[in-house]
Design a protein around this motif. Structure first.
Motif, PDB file in Angstrom:
ATOM      1  N   TYR A  34      33.489  30.939  47.943  1.00  0.00           N
ATOM      2  CA  TYR A  34      33.658  31.274  46.530  1.00  0.00           C
ATOM      3  C   TYR A  34      32.352  31.888  46.061  1.00  0.00           C
ATOM      4  O   TYR A  34      31.298  31.682  46.663  1.00  0.00           O
ATOM      5  CB  TYR A  34      34.090  30.078  45.680  1.00  0.00           C
ATOM      6  N   VAL A  35      32.431  32.687  45.013  1.00  0.00           N
ATOM      7  CA  VAL A  35      31.296  33.476  44.568  1.00  0.00           C
ATOM      8  C   VAL A  35      30.686  32.844  43.321  1.00  0.00           C
ATOM      9  O   VAL A  35      31.400  32.511  42.377  1.00  0.00           O
ATOM     10  CB  VAL A  35      31.729  34.930  44.259  1.00  0.00           C
ATOM     11  N   GLY A  36      29.376  32.704  43.335  1.00  0.00           N
ATOM     12  CA  GLY A  36      28.660  32.200  42.165  1.00  0.00           C
ATOM     13  C   GLY A  36      28.489  33.304  41.128  1.00  0.00           C
ATOM     14  O   GLY A  36      29.035  34.404  41.252  1.00  0.00           O
ATOM     15  N   ASN A  37      27.734  33.007  40.101  1.00  0.00           N
ATOM     16  CA  ASN A  37      27.468  33.995  39.050  1.00  0.00           C
ATOM     17  C   ASN A  37      26.729  35.195  39.631  1.00  0.00           C
ATOM     18  O   ASN A  37      25.833  35.043  40.458  1.00  0.00           O
ATOM     19  CB  ASN A  37      26.645  33.372  37.919  1.00  0.00           C
ATOM     20  N   ARG A  38      27.129  36.368  39.189  1.00  0.00           N
ATOM     21  CA  ARG A  38      26.535  37.603  39.676  1.00  0.00           C
ATOM     22  C   ARG A  38      25.590  38.172  38.617  1.00  0.00           C
ATOM     23  O   ARG A  38      25.877  38.114  37.433  1.00  0.00           O
ATOM     24  CB  ARG A  38      27.640  38.611  40.026  1.00  0.00           C
ATOM     25  N   SER A  39      24.470  38.728  39.076  1.00  0.00           N
ATOM     26  CA  SER A  39      23.467  39.296  38.181  1.00  0.00           C
ATOM     27  C   SER A  39      23.150  40.719  38.620  1.00  0.00           C
ATOM     28  O   SER A  39      22.916  40.966  39.804  1.00  0.00           O
ATOM     29  CB  SER A  39      22.202  38.430  38.242  1.00  0.00           C
ATOM     30  N   ALA A  40      23.159  41.649  37.666  1.00  0.00           N
ATOM     31  CA  ALA A  40      22.827  43.051  37.960  1.00  0.00           C
ATOM     32  C   ALA A  40      21.778  43.524  36.965  1.00  0.00           C
ATOM     33  O   ALA A  40      21.959  43.386  35.759  1.00  0.00           O
ATOM     34  CB  ALA A  40      24.078  43.912  37.875  1.00  0.00           C
TER      35      ALA A  40
END
Length: 160
Positions: free
Chosen positions: A118-124
């Protein structure tokens, strides 16, 4: 491993078999044209029993049940097209990933392993909007099922 990507993502939908209640893997599109991550950090995380902790006599009872893998991934200096492809590949709640794993891979092999994450919070972080350049995208993916220490098989981590 020369020239091989460290990570492949299979965008998929996870379905549950109603008769058995088991999750089945439904693989959709394989995404293999992602740029190689600038940072690829493999963490082996312990899974402990809910009653783990330190007693009043200061002795730690960890109650380790198993381990799971997490990957901290970062891509630096991206075009908007590359940034979009990365975010699209990791947008689903659960994804199947083929990744480079020195701990769980087999000696003499390419050390590639498949697992559901599962994917955690993404930051760009945007670098320059006029040039459509991003300084970085980063996030963590965490293995959905842990490896049970007592049995040599995966176990699903349940909320206790």
């Amino acid at each position: 491993m020369s020239g091989s990507p460290l990570i492949y993502v299979a965008s998929c939908v996870t379905e549950t078999d109603n008769s058995t209640g088991k999750v089945t893997k439904t693989v959709g599109t394989h995404v293999t044209d992602l740029p190689a991550p600038s940072k690829y950090e493999l963490d082996i995380e312990d899974v402990s029993a809910s009653d783990s902790g330190r007693t009043e006599d200061t002795v730690m009872g960890k109650g380790m049940l198993g381990t799971c893998t997490s990957l901290s991934l970062t891509w630096n200096y991206l075009t908007s097209d590359d940034a979009h492809r990365i975010l699209e590949a990791f947008k689903h709640e659960y994804i199947w990933v083929k990744y480079f794993d020195i701990e769980k891979g087999e000696a003499g092999s390419d050390y590639m392993r498949d697992s559901e994450f599962y994917v955690g919070n993404r930051s760009a972080s945007l670098y320059n909007s006029q040039l459509n350049l991003w300084s970085s995208i980063s996030f963590k993916i965490i293995e959905r099922s842990a490896k049970n220490l007592d049995e040599d098989e995966d176990m699903t981590i349940k909320n206790r």
